[in-house]
Enzyme design. Sequence first.
Site, PDB file in Angstrom:
ATOM      1  N   LYS A  53      11.948  48.953 136.470  1.00 55.22           N
ATOM      2  CA  LYS A  53      13.022  49.690 135.783  1.00 55.22           C
ATOM      3  C   LYS A  53      12.923  49.485 134.285  1.00 55.22           C
ATOM      4  CE  LYS A  53      16.109  49.627 139.730  1.00 55.22           C
ATOM      5  NZ  LYS A  53      16.993  48.779 140.528  1.00 55.22           N
ATOM      6  N   GLN A  97      21.629  44.690 140.115  1.00 52.66           N
ATOM      7  CA  GLN A  97      20.684  44.800 141.224  1.00 52.66           C
ATOM      8  C   GLN A  97      21.285  44.192 142.498  1.00 52.66           C
ATOM      9  OE1 GLN A  97      17.716  46.392 141.021  1.00 52.66           O
ATOM     10  NE2 GLN A  97      17.162  45.949 143.132  1.00 52.66           N
ATOM     11  N   ASP A 120      24.341  53.820 138.896  1.00 57.68           N
ATOM     12  CA  ASP A 120      24.015  53.821 140.331  1.00 57.68           C
ATOM     13  C   ASP A 120      24.890  54.825 141.091  1.00 57.68           C
ATOM     14  OD1 ASP A 120      21.967  52.121 141.305  1.00 57.68           O
ATOM     15  OD2 ASP A 120      23.196  50.329 140.980  1.00 57.68           O
TER      16      ASP A 120
HETATM   17  N1  GUN Z   1      18.661  47.395 145.365  1.00 56.50           N
HETATM   18  C1  GUN Z   1      17.849  48.247 146.046  1.00 56.50           C
HETATM   19  N2  GUN Z   1      18.099  49.527 145.670  1.00 56.50           N
HETATM   20  C2  GUN Z   1      19.074  49.478 144.737  1.00 56.50           C
HETATM   21  C3  GUN Z   1      19.731  50.471 143.964  1.00 56.50           C
HETATM   22  O1  GUN Z   1      19.485  51.686 144.077  1.00 56.50           O
HETATM   23  N3  GUN Z   1      20.677  50.025 143.096  1.00 56.50           N
HETATM   24  C4  GUN Z   1      20.980  48.706 142.977  1.00 56.50           C
HETATM   25  N4  GUN Z   1      21.924  48.372 142.107  1.00 56.50           N
HETATM   26  N5  GUN Z   1      20.383  47.761 143.676  1.00 56.50           N
HETATM   27  C5  GUN Z   1      19.432  48.145 144.550  1.00 56.50           C
END
Ligand code: GUN
Length: 293
Positions: A53, A97, A120
Amino acid sequence: MSNIIDGKAFAARLRETLATQVAHLKREQGLTPGLAVVLVGEDPASQVYVRNKGRQTREAGMSSFEYRLPDTAEQSELLALVDKLNRDDAVHGILVQLPLPAQIDAEAVINAIAPNKDVDGFHLTNVGRLSIGAEGIVPCTPLGSLMLLKDRLGDLSGLHAVVVGRSNIVGKPVAALLLQQNCTVTIAHSCTRNLADECRRADILVAAVGRPQMIQGDWIKPGATVIDVGINRIAADGGKTRLVGDVDFASASDVAGAITPVPGGVGPMTIACLLHNTVQQACRIAGVPLPAA
Ligand code: GUN
């Protein structure tokens, strides 16, 4: 046209478009979209996601802010960080996350994020907005799935979509988006009877169950479009592992009109859509129009 939907290539094009928009915002508005990612603990898969990311955020010309807390962090510490980021004008998107360590109430943390920075799309405000069709922030994997479907099929109106899986992160928001596109939507799940028959009715089949290769080729209507959201690691030859989806690609790709592979299908769309959401929110927060693609 191949019946393979190349999500990797689509995501790369989307990131290029975003980089152009970011360059325009910096030049014309003095606005640099910024994404803050918070990682609690040392989960190896999460560390890989967070690293990717950060890299893709910087590659798009955006500001990337990374925060790491130990896996012993207390909820109050994480809430204090979220509060600081909510008030930071250089931050337009906040992603905590998941999963979080057991001592932390993930729902409370997500709902402490300012709704207009919740890139998100997990905050209750954004969930509610999506469910009533109001403008908000759409979760990344569902948004990426919809982009691939519209690119392939154009107008989705009147098509029968079957979504297998009812998670808050994928199944439910995908179903809401498809309903907004005027699809007739069925949500199937672990208690659904005659799942194969339900799937055979689908013009659009979205698989998001987390069960490796569960959906077979003979569950698919000939010509249907299949979006495989699953990412499952299974044992392979020579003691290795490999990634497979929730759909048995070998049999399904003979029947489907179009299908996303795993890897290289929906997966790469998720981070691209996270960047998209961040640029969109930077514009909304700053009150400037999103530059044309
Ligand atoms: N962990 C795995 N996929 C995601 C996601 O799309 N967003 C977040 N915040 N954590 C994750």
